[in-house]
Design an enzyme around this catalytic site. Structure first.
Site, PDB file in Angstrom:
ATOM      1  CE  LYS A 105      -4.100  -2.077   2.110  1.00 48.51           C
ATOM      2  NZ  LYS A 105      -3.580  -3.419   2.440  1.00 48.51           N
ATOM      3  NE  ARG A 106       6.122   0.695   1.105  1.00 46.14           N
ATOM      4  CZ  ARG A 106       6.053   0.187   2.326  1.00 46.14           C
ATOM      5  NH1 ARG A 106       5.014   0.449   3.073  1.00 46.14           N
ATOM      6  NH2 ARG A 106       7.033  -0.548   2.807  1.00 46.14           N
TER       7      ARG A 106
END
Length: 303
Positions: A105-106
Site C-alpha cells: 500500500k505505498r
C-alpha cells in the site's frame, strides 16, 4: 506477470490468493519453541518463527492456488528481522512458482514513489551490478496522490513485466468517509476506477491490464458497477470470510468466463487450525488445516 496470474488461475481453477499476514500468536507453539531455542526470545527468533509458519502453509497449499499475498506491516512490526522474514517468504513462494502480491500500500510522488517501486518491483544498480530488493510480482498502491504517485510504479512495471493492484474501494467499514463522497454525481471510488482503467490501457497483457484494482468483498453492488468501469482490470478482492464477504456476493466481480477477479483470504486460511471446523487437525498439523480451508474456499467459489 498478469498473463502468468491468469494462466495459473485457469490451471488451478482457483481464483484464490492466500494472505500471509501472520501475527505471533497465530504461530503454533512447536514452531515458536524451535525458533526461540535457536535465537532466543528476540526479534530474530520471532522473524524465524514467522517464516517457518509461512513455509508450512506454502508447502501445504502451493499446488492448489495461484498466488500468495504477504502483508508487509505484519513483518515490519518485528523490525529488520521481520523484513528478513518477509523477503524469505517472497523468495520461498516464488521458488514454488507462486505469484507474489506484495501488500505494501505505498503511495507517494516523484523520486519517493520511484524508490518504493524499485524496492518492491524493480532493481537497484550498484556499480556494475543490478540487485533486486524484495522482488514481488505485484504491489498494492494507494492512488490518493494521483498520477504523480502511480506513474513511477507503472514505469518500473513496464521494465520488469510486473503489475499493480490499486486501491479503489476498500472493505473496511469507514471506507465510505472518503471513498463514497460524490464528485460530479459520482462516488470518488468510481472516479478512481476510471483512472485505473485509463492507466491500464497503456500497460496491457494478453487479455487484462497489468494495472489491477482492489475492491472489497463487502460491497457486491459496488463490485458490479466497478467491473463495468474497469473491464480490463483484474480485481483483487479482500474481505471474504472473516470480514463478512460471501461467495454469493462475489459473482459481480467476475466476468462471465469466471475470470477477472482473485479473492483473498488471510485469517480464514492461515489460522484455520484455530477454527472449530478444522480443530481435528490440531496445532501440529496446522498446515493441513490450512490446506483443507483452501479446498473448501475453492469449492465455495465455484459459481
Amino acid at each position: 506477470m498478469i498473463n502468468k496470474l491468469v494462466a495459473k488461475i485457469k490451471k488451478t481453477g482457483a481464483p484464490v490468493v492466500v494472505g500471509l499476514d501472520p501475527m505471533l500468536d497465530y504461530v503454533p507453539e512447536h514452531i515458536l519453541k524451535k525458533s526461540f531455542e535457536k535465537y532466543g526470545e528476540t526479534l530474530e527468533g520471532a522473524g524465524d518463527a514467522i517464516f517457518e509458519f509461512n513455509k508450512g502453509i506454502i508447502d501445504a497449499t502451493y499446488d492448489l492456488i495461484p498466488a500468495v499475498k504477504p502483508q508487509i506491516a505484519m513483518y515490519e512490526q518485528f523490525g529488520i528481522p521481520g523484513m528478513v522474514a518477509f523477503k524469505r517468504t517472497v523468495d520461498y513462494a516464488k521458488s514454488k512458482d507462486l505469484v507474489v502480491i506484495g501488500d505494501v500500500k505505498r503511495g507517494d510522488i516523484g523520486s519517493t514513489s520511484a524508490a518504493y517501486a524499485t524496492a518492491h518491483l524493480g532493481g537497484v544498480n550498484i556499480g556494475l551490478h543490478n540487485f533486486k530488493g524484495f522482488d514481488e510480482d505485484f504491489a498494492t498502491v494507494n492512488p490518493y496522490l494521483g498520477t504523480d504517485g502511480i506513474k513511477p510504479f507503472i514505469e518500473v512495471c513496464k521494465e520488469e513485466n510486473k503489475g499493480l493492484f490499486i486501491l479503489v474501494k476498500t472493505s473496511n467499514p469507514s471506507s465510505g468517509e472518503f471513498q463514497d463522497q460524490l464528485i460530479d454525481g459520482k462516488p470518488l471510488y468510481e472516479k478512481v476506477a476510471e483512472k485505473v482503467a485509463e492507466w491500464g490501457e497503456a500497460h496491457m497483457g494478453d487479455d487484462y491490464s497489468y494495472v489491477g484494482a482492489v475492491v472489497g468483498a463487502t460491497y457486491p453492488e459496488v463490485g458490479k458497477v466497478l467491473r463495468e468501469v474497469m473491464p480490463k482490470a483484474y480485481i483483487l478482492v479482500p474481505g471474504y470470510g472473516a470480514q463478512g464477504g460471501t461467495a454469493d456476493g462475489l459473482k459481480p466481480y467476475f466476468n462471465e468466463d469466471g475470470l477477472g477477479a482473485i479473492v483473498n483470504s488471510s485469517r480464514g486460511i492461515i489460522c484455520a487450525y484455530k477454527n472449530e471446523k478444522y480443530e481435528k487437525f490440531g496445532e501440529q498439523n496446522y498446515a493441513d488445516a490450512s490446506r483443507a480451508a483452501v479446498i473448501d474456499m475453492i469449492e465455495d467459489l465455484q459459481f
